[in-house]
Design an enzyme around this catalytic site. Structure first.
Site, PDB file in Angstrom:
ATOM      1  N   GLU A 481      10.943   7.359   5.949  1.00 22.22           N
ATOM      2  CA  GLU A 481      10.211   6.217   5.411  1.00 22.22           C
ATOM      3  C   GLU A 481       8.935   6.043   6.209  1.00 22.22           C
ATOM      4  OE1 GLU A 481      11.137   1.622   4.043  1.00 22.22           O
ATOM      5  OE2 GLU A 481      12.750   2.954   4.668  1.00 22.22           O
ATOM      6  N   GLU A 746      17.172  -3.174  12.450  1.00 27.41           N
ATOM      7  CA  GLU A 746      16.737  -3.579  11.113  1.00 27.41           C
ATOM      8  C   GLU A 746      17.647  -4.651  10.545  1.00 27.41           C
ATOM      9  OE1 GLU A 746      15.634  -1.427   6.857  1.00 27.41           O
ATOM     10  OE2 GLU A 746      16.992  -0.438   8.246  1.00 27.41           O
TER      11      GLU A 746
END
Length: 898
Positions: A481, A746
């Site tokens: 990502e 996260e």
């Protein structure tokens, strides 16, 4: 004077004319001294600053400003060097000494000063190494090609007194001159939307050029241009182009003034070498037998090398890199090594980071060594890589018996652990180190308190920022990502500004944000956009306004508002479309809501979107005032009123309840000024009840988390804020600390004892968003922030909020005007508070106390006034007016700390 900056950088080689803005700091023990004026001189040579041949003399300007001072002289010539110095005057007109001389060089004219073409590997086809080993992305592995090696030999007849190398790539480059690496930057030229804007670097290479034969050499990598990253990493194919290309301009002058240029053209030769594959996600592979020895120096036989391929320059803009360089900033040694039954060795560096490993392979048998990288270990002690998704993070080196030091140059990884296999002999801790890589942004903040767990949390926040500020603010450095999500940056921006001087870093990224803006006016969800047409998401697109405002507020950089104002207005026009009733229910894009709330996200999406719209309008009114746009300011103030009324009618009840009753709903309504004044106290009580319903745990995701503790402290509930900070069961910050986190996760539940690892589809262990609590540590625990309405810390408020189990805290912030320091401690029944304030700064010190009238400054001065302390209902504080200097205060502990 010290800290002389131009374009927020020190002596920049390559700065755009509109970014020629000057900043400086006044140093020295100057009690209560304040700047009343300044004078800036600019010339084309240091001697010109003696007044002989000035380009600009500002004259005596009556102003306290010392940051972002606009150059207002004659037009600056492209690719020309300039020198400048400054002196200041106090409020009585007494002048200081002149500063040292600083310099800057104006960037090239993008249309006239480049003479070369884009060049790359000249062979139309070549044999790639067959893939080796096993892995989840063999198709991608097949698609990778050897790195292009480009060289150009040239002669120099007379000694060179000036030489500049201007270089960029579609992809990555590493440049060498006569066998020596040029510059310390890595991963150059960085990432932009290559279809619109390519940035280049400028280097002073005068000392590297020699009379006689010379060789300029470049190694290219796929990088962000033609490699694999982002969500497309699962597919074979390039993002912007198929193969990397370089653009080079070497400008040299001898003592007679004769100029010689070496540009990228058909005279260059190309081949491949030891770098067989290099990809940001997949890793780098090096074969010692394929490396042409001496290829980057004179005397090498390149007769069998092919001519380069050449492509003409097109309309894409070439700009000097306005941001800080990406560099290796630290080297970490192994703290533990574990050998497995399969011959692998797992190396623990003790810290999750972004970068790569440096491996020394000692003499031995020919070997193929592999280094895999991961953030955490599985339960059996093996490297856990499921959360990397398609990213391979594997470097490889083939050696043939000789000692060799392997260090990749065209990849980076997110990792704490490295698994080494195929190493000849016994791997020792001295054979491998971790190279920490990120944008080399000056550190500006420090924080330390009596709780080692909170100190570890602060360190995790700082390491998370380092690992994700690599050219742009990425979401994560490990998986497939690594994108510049606007929502993450928006919520973390204030914390980022305290930790490090991110003014130039964010100024560059805001160029990417403007490049990525959609034709509709919607700011995209990520920048650079990478072909994704996602845009308009609440709390994500709003970063286009909030981040520039934050930079202005913290650094006083008015130019960042001017440069982005048109894009901001386009965003506001986009948001207004289809929302005639002043509730934002249309044009919401992906509409992520309170992303990754630990429990079900029940905050209404329309509420969240409307709150951000109102906040944008409020900021836009202040931005317009700051850049002298009174009509726009008036229009946006009127818009704020309309949105507030619509919000109140739709979401705020007469008893102060906010619809949905979630923590995030209350936090947004209170932080963004959407609760009527008469109901603020009731809404704050209802927020506390919402926290209590969650058993004194937070329930906010990305959007609410950064504002939660500040809102509590601003409304009288420091005790609740500290209770959340020090909570150690799930979900909480210390829950992750107690489970060995060295960066911010996260997800609150990235790993739990009950459930193990969260879904590998989205489970980064280095993701800075939830670390936005760092803002509260600086602003409230230490009490360092600009005074209301002030920018750039010219006026400050020093108001510590002691509480929780903490018995002391200390820290500092290197502001644009100098170092601000604060410390407090509980000493028996007394609270002691010390501060340091730099020259030309003044403000107020606020100290809560059981008896504010008894609070004294060292030397006996009493408070100038007594006021209500916002951190705890019913508590009063002593207020002292202060100027530059060092101060110490003490007074009776407030009752809530006893």
């Amino acid at each position: 004077m010290c800290g002389l900056l131009c374009g927020r950088r020190e002596n920049p080689i390559g700065v755009a004319p509109d970014r020629v803005r000057f900043s400086w700091k006044v140093e020295g023990p100057l009690p209560r001294w304040r700047q009343g004026g300044y004078q800036v001189l600019v010339g084309e040579a240091p001697g010109a600053l003696e007044g002989l041949d000035l380009v600009w003399d500002s004259g005596h300007v009556s102003s306290s400003n010392s940051t972002d001072v606009r150059y207002e002289g004659a037009g600056l010539l492209r690719s020309r060097s300039y020198f400048w110095k400054v002196r200041v005057f106090d409020e009585r007109g007494a002048e200081s000494y002149w500063s040292d001389v600083a310099s800057f060089e104006v960037e090239l004219d993008p249309h006239q000063d480049w003479h070369g073409e884009w060049i790359g590997l000249g062979r139309e086809s070549f044999v790639m190494d067959p893939p080796e080993g096993v892995g989840p992305v063999d198709p991608i592995r097949n698609a990778q090609a050897p790195a292009p090696y480009l060289r150009r030999s040239f002669g120099v007849e007379a000694p060179i007194v000036f030489a500049r190398l201007y270089i960029t790539a579609l992809g990555l480059y590493e440049a060498r001159l006569n066998g020596r690496r040029i510059g310390a930057a890595v991963l150059t030229p960085g990432w932009t939307d290559y279809s619109q804007r390519v940035q280049y670097q400028s280097y002073d290479v005068t000392e590297l050029v020699r009379t006689g034969d010379n060789v300029l050499a470049v190694v290219l990598g796929d990088g962000w241009y033609s490699g694999f990253f982002g969500f497309q990493a699962k597919h074979a194919g390039a993002h912007y182009g198929e193969r990397p290309l370089a653009l080079v301009e070497l400008v040299m002058r001898d003592a007679s003034g004769r100029e010689v240029r070496i540009a990228s053209d058909g005279s260059w030769r190309s081949s491949t070498g030891g770098i067989r594959r290099a990809d940001l996600l997949m890793g780098e592979s090096f074969d010692c037998a394929r490396e042409p020895v001496g290829w980057d120096r004179s005397g090498f036989d390149a007769s069998l090398w092919a001519p380069v391929c050449c492509l003409p320059r097109d309309e894409r803009l070439l700009v000097a890199d306005p941001g800080p360089e990406i560099r290796i900033t630290e080297e970490l040694a192994a703290v533990e090594m574990r050998s497995g039954n399969d011959g692998t060795v797992v190396v623990d560096f003790g810290q999750n980071l972004a970068g790569w490993t440096r491996l020394r392979v000692r003499p031995g048998a020919p070997s193929h060594v592999r280094i895999r990288h991961g953030e955490v270990l599985a339960e059996d002690g093996s490297l856990y890589t499921d959360n990397l998704r398609a990213a391979r993070q594997c470097d490889e080196v083939k050696v043939y018996g000789d000692e060799f030091v392997f260090e990749p140059c065209h990849t980076f990884h997110g990792f704490r652990y490295a698994e080494v296999s195929g190493y000849p002999g016994e791997l020792t801790a001295g054979d491998i180190t971790a190279q920490v890589v990120h944008s080399d942004i000056p550190r500006s903040g420090s924080f330390e308190c009596s709780s080692q767990r909170v100190n570890r949390l602060y360190a995790n926040i700082e390491w998370g920022q380092r690992g994700n500020f690599i050219g742009i603010p990425t979401d994560c450095p490990q998986r497939d990502e690594r994108l510049g999500w606007l929502g993450d940056a928006q919520i973390f921006a204030r914390t980022a500004t305290y930790n490090r001087d991110v003014s130039a870093f964010f100024d560059k990224w805001l160029d990417d944000v403007r490049d990525a803006q959609l034709p509709s006016g919607a700011f995209s969800d990520v920048a650079p956009r990478l072909g994704l047409d996602w845009g308009g998401a609440p709390a994500w697109g709003d970063a286009g306004i909030i981040v520039p405002w934050t930079i202005y507020r913290m650094y006083g950089v008015r130019s960042v508002l001017e440069r982005n104002f048109s894009a901001m207005r386009a965003w506001m026009d986009f948001v207004a479309q289809g929302n005639d009733g002043y509730l934002r229910s249309a044009n919401l894009g992906n509409n992520y809501g309170d992303w990754l709330a630990p429990r079900r996200d029940e905050t209404p999406r329309e509420l969240l979107a409307t709150a951000y719209w109102a906040y944008d309008a409020q900021l836009m009114s202040e931005i317009a005032d700051a850049i002298d746009q009174p009509e726009a300011a008036s229009d946006y103030r009127e818009l704020v009123g309309k949105i507030r009324r619509a919000f109140d009618e739709a979401f705020v009840e007469p008893d102060g309840h906010v619809r949905s009753d979630t923590q995030t709903a209350y936090v947004l309504a209170l932080h963004m000024g959407l609760v009527p004044d008469a109901l603020r106290a009731a809404a704050a009580r209802n927020l506390v009840r919402a926290v209590e319903r969650d058993d004194w745990h937070l329930s906010t995701g990305f959007v609410g988390v950064g504002y939660l503790l500040p809102v509590l402290s601003q409304n009288g509930y420091d005790d609740v804020a500290y209770r959340l900070l020090e909570q150690d069961s799930f979900p909480s910050w210390l829950y992750t600390v107690d489970r060995g986190a060295t960066t911010i996760w996260e997800r609150w539940d990235g790993f739990t004892e009950e459930g193990g690892f969260q879904s590998p589809e989205m489970n980064s262990f280095n993701h800075y968003s939830l670390g936005s609590v760092g803002e509260w540590l600086y602003r409230f625990v230490l009490g360092i922030e600009p005074a209301p309405g002030a920018v750039g810390f010219e006026q400050i408020s020093l108001r510590p909020h002691p509480g929780g189990s903490l018995t002391s805290a200390r820290g500092s912030y290197e502001s644009v005007r100098g170092r601000i320091a604060a410390s407090w401690e509980r000493a028996g029944d007394m609270l002691r508070f010390s501060v340091e304030i730099p020259p030309s700064v003044h403000g107020r010190v606020h100290i809560p106390s059981a008896d504010p009238g008894a609070v004294r400054e060292a030397g006996g001065r009493s408070a100038s006034m007594i006021a209500d302390f916002p951190g705890k209902l019913g508590v009063r504080e002593a207020v002292f007016d202060v100027g530059s200097g060092s101060y110490a205060f003490s007074g009776p502990l407030p009752d809530f700390l006893r």
